[in-house]
Enzyme design. Structure first.
Site, PDB file in Angstrom:
ATOM      1  N   LYS A  16       0.842  -1.187   0.000  1.00  0.00           N
ATOM      2  CA  LYS A  16       0.000   0.000   0.000  1.00  0.00           C
ATOM      3  C   LYS A  16       0.886   1.250   0.000  1.00  0.00           C
ATOM      4  CE  LYS A  16      -3.874  -0.219   2.675  1.00  0.00           C
ATOM      5  NZ  LYS A  16      -4.771   0.116   3.809  1.00  0.00           N
ATOM      6  N   ASP A  69      -7.769   3.637   4.794  1.00  0.00           N
ATOM      7  CA  ASP A  69      -8.558   2.459   5.130  1.00  0.00           C
ATOM      8  C   ASP A  69      -9.405   2.084   3.926  1.00  0.00           C
ATOM      9  OD1 ASP A  69      -8.871   0.681   7.444  1.00  0.00           O
ATOM     10  OD2 ASP A  69     -10.981   1.000   6.969  1.00  0.00           O
ATOM     11  N   GLY A 145      -3.212  -8.633  -1.904  1.00  0.00           N
ATOM     12  CA  GLY A 145      -4.546  -8.507  -1.313  1.00  0.00           C
ATOM     13  C   GLY A 145      -5.624  -9.038  -2.258  1.00  0.00           C
TER      14      GLY A 145
HETATM   15  P1  IMP Z   1      -7.111  -2.156   5.023  1.00  0.00           P
HETATM   16  O1  IMP Z   1      -7.824  -2.626   6.266  1.00  0.00           O
HETATM   17  O2  IMP Z   1      -7.342  -0.736   4.736  1.00  0.00           O
HETATM   18  O3  IMP Z   1      -5.646  -2.458   4.996  1.00  0.00           O
HETATM   19  O4  IMP Z   1      -7.686  -2.920   3.770  1.00  0.00           O
HETATM   20  C1  IMP Z   1      -8.681  -3.887   3.816  1.00  0.00           C
HETATM   21  C2  IMP Z   1      -8.293  -5.083   2.973  1.00  0.00           C
HETATM   22  O5  IMP Z   1      -8.333  -4.723   1.603  1.00  0.00           O
HETATM   23  C3  IMP Z   1      -6.892  -5.629   3.268  1.00  0.00           C
HETATM   24  O6  IMP Z   1      -6.944  -7.034   3.248  1.00  0.00           O
HETATM   25  C4  IMP Z   1      -6.073  -5.103   2.106  1.00  0.00           C
HETATM   26  O7  IMP Z   1      -5.010  -5.971   1.779  1.00  0.00           O
HETATM   27  C5  IMP Z   1      -7.106  -5.063   0.985  1.00  0.00           C
HETATM   28  N1  IMP Z   1      -6.787  -4.033   0.000  1.00  0.00           N
HETATM   29  C6  IMP Z   1      -6.782  -2.686   0.197  1.00  0.00           C
HETATM   30  N2  IMP Z   1      -6.423  -2.052  -0.935  1.00  0.00           N
HETATM   31  C7  IMP Z   1      -6.192  -3.013  -1.850  1.00  0.00           C
HETATM   32  C8  IMP Z   1      -5.774  -2.971  -3.213  1.00  0.00           C
HETATM   33  O8  IMP Z   1      -5.508  -1.940  -3.827  1.00  0.00           O
HETATM   34  N3  IMP Z   1      -5.663  -4.166  -3.809  1.00  0.00           N
HETATM   35  C9  IMP Z   1      -5.931  -5.336  -3.184  1.00  0.00           C
HETATM   36  N4  IMP Z   1      -6.315  -5.438  -1.930  1.00  0.00           N
HETATM   37  C10 IMP Z   1      -6.436  -4.276  -1.257  1.00  0.00           C
END
Ligand code: IMP
Length: 186
Positions: A16, A69, A145
């Site tokens: 990220k 987030d 992700g």
């Molecule tokens: P977070 O809690 O903001 O880190 O994100 C929620 C989930 O979405 C986590 O499992 C991240 O890995 C996934 N995620 C967030 N942005 C992306 C992206 O651009 N591509 C793939 N997965 C993402």
């Protein structure tokens, strides 16, 4: 306008950070990584989670920071995993998400990104964007992700294999809103 103060991006996710740094530097904003794991706050609201993560990170570093987030919202699952995207990824993963949609043609989804900025003085500022798309039938190779299962509208491949994810990602859209505000604030 010139950026006059140091700005940190708080995250434990280096993928990220790489994307955020690349997108923001193209917009004229420089950031440094503040590597930290924030406690995973449970809430039905991404805004609330983002706000609390920003305050938590600021408390630790005492310098202006941004956090991001994200949530993947699947229409036919009434928005699941949404604010629980991180937990769903760590537990059922991409395979589990695809199994929740067996042969279904109803695969519409959206990826939401919220950027929260906090300097310890003013209220936390939030910048939100979302990108519509679909959940793929197969898990593609590459990316990180949910990249291998999210196909943004207008594309035939998932985020993992599109030519330029930054051009239309949920992240780019909210960072653009943030940088427009940030560059005029300073
Ligand atoms: P977070 O809690 O903001 O880190 O994100 C929620 C989930 O979405 C986590 O499992 C991240 O890995 C996934 N995620 C967030 N942005 C992306 C992206 O651009 N591509 C793939 N997965 C993402």
């Amino acid at each position: 306008m010139q950026q006059s103060s140091e700005l940190f991006f708080a995250s434990s996710n280096e993928h990220k950070f790489e994307e955020v740094q690349r997108i923001l530097s193209n917009l004229g904003v420089n950031i440094k990584l503040f590597k930290t794991t924030s406690e995973e706050i449970q809430s039905n609201s991404l805004n609330e989670i983002a706000k609390r993560k920003a305050i938590d990170a600021f408390t630790k570093i005492q310098k202006p920071i941004i956090i991001e987030d994200d949530g993947l919202f699947i229409n036919s699952l009434n928005g699941f995993p949404g604010p629980y995207s991180s937990y769903a990824y760590d537990t059922i993963g991409n395979k589990g998400i695809i199994q929740l949609l067996p042969n279904s043609e109803h695969r519409d989804a959206k990826f939401v990104a919220i950027i929260a900025y906090y300097n310890g003085i003013d209220e936390v500022k939030l910048f939100e964007s979302s990108i519509p798309g679909k959940i793929s039938k197969e898990i593609e190779k590459g990316g990180w992700g949910y990249d291998p299962i999210f196909i943004p509208d207008g594309e035939s491949k998932t985020y993992a294999n599109v030519l330029d994810k930054d051009k239309f990602s949920h992240r780019s859209a909210s960072l653009k809103k943030f940088s427009d505000w940030f560059m005029h604030k300073h």
